[in-house]
Design a protein around this motif. Structure first.
Motif, mmCIF file in Angstrom:
data_model
loop_
_atom_site.group_PDB
_atom_site.id
_atom_site.type_symbol
_atom_site.label_atom_id
_atom_site.label_comp_id
_atom_site.label_asym_id
_atom_site.label_seq_id
_atom_site.Cartn_x
_atom_site.Cartn_y
_atom_site.Cartn_z
ATOM 1 N N GLY A 7 7.945 -5.525 -55.893
ATOM 2 C CA GLY A 7 7.488 -5.378 -54.511
ATOM 3 C C GLY A 7 8.374 -6.147 -53.542
ATOM 4 N N PHE A 8 8.633 -5.541 -52.382
ATOM 5 C CA PHE A 8 9.424 -6.170 -51.330
ATOM 6 C C PHE A 8 8.677 -6.064 -50.009
ATOM 7 C CE2 PHE A 8 12.634 -4.988 -54.434
ATOM 8 C CZ PHE A 8 13.426 -6.113 -54.480
ATOM 9 N N SER A 9 8.914 -7.019 -49.142
ATOM 10 C CA SER A 9 8.295 -6.968 -47.818
ATOM 11 C C SER A 9 8.936 -5.847 -47.003
ATOM 12 C CB SER A 9 8.483 -8.304 -47.091
ATOM 13 O OG SER A 9 9.844 -8.481 -46.742
ATOM 14 N N ASP A 10 8.227 -5.391 -45.990
ATOM 15 C CA ASP A 10 8.767 -4.338 -45.118
ATOM 16 C C ASP A 10 10.079 -4.800 -44.477
ATOM 17 O OD1 ASP A 10 6.668 -2.649 -45.688
ATOM 18 O OD2 ASP A 10 5.491 -3.239 -43.917
ATOM 19 N N HIS A 11 10.120 -6.048 -44.076
ATOM 20 C CA HIS A 11 11.335 -6.587 -43.457
ATOM 21 C C HIS A 11 12.523 -6.521 -44.417
ATOM 22 C CE1 HIS A 11 14.151 -9.844 -42.324
ATOM 23 N NE2 HIS A 11 13.975 -9.320 -41.124
ATOM 24 N N ASP A 12 12.304 -6.931 -45.673
ATOM 25 C CA ASP A 12 13.386 -6.894 -46.655
ATOM 26 C C ASP A 12 13.848 -5.462 -46.902
ATOM 27 O OD1 ASP A 12 13.387 -9.630 -46.889
ATOM 28 O OD2 ASP A 12 12.232 -9.671 -48.746
ATOM 29 N N GLN A 14 13.759 -3.008 -44.755
ATOM 30 C CA GLN A 14 14.543 -2.609 -43.579
ATOM 31 C C GLN A 14 15.950 -3.199 -43.638
ATOM 32 O OE1 GLN A 14 12.118 -3.954 -40.320
ATOM 33 N NE2 GLN A 14 10.756 -2.163 -40.400
ATOM 34 N N GLU A 15 16.040 -4.462 -44.032
ATOM 35 C CA GLU A 15 17.343 -5.109 -44.146
ATOM 36 C C GLU A 15 18.189 -4.452 -45.238
ATOM 37 O OE1 GLU A 15 18.681 -7.697 -42.289
ATOM 38 O OE2 GLU A 15 16.955 -7.451 -40.978
#
Length: 73
Positions: A7-12, A14-15
């Motif tokens: 799992g990754f954050s939405d920010h990660d 996007q990056e």
């Protein structure tokens, strides 16, 4: 090659998407590269095992050598 669910954050995400566009590579490839770099940087202490015995062929005692060097300071 094995697959993993991570799992990754939405920010990660996007990056990663932005970087993958710039580098013209997949998100998965960026993650593989990042993991490889991390593992290279933080390898287990196996490298320290290679240091054992380095002083075996020296004629001078290690403590005497250390004290001699410190006297030069």
């Amino acid at each position: 090659m094995k697959r993993m669910l991570v799992g990754f954050s939405d920010h990660d995400i996007q990056e990663l998407d932005a970087l993958s566009s710039i580098k013209r590579t997949s998100r998965a490839e960026l993650i593989r590269q990042a993991v490889s770099l991390y593992l290279d940087k933080f390898k287990p202490i196996e490298v320290a095992d290679e240091a054992f015995g380095l002083w075996a062929d020296k004629k001078e005692d290690g403590l005497a050598y250390q004290q001699r060097l410190r006297q030069e300071w």
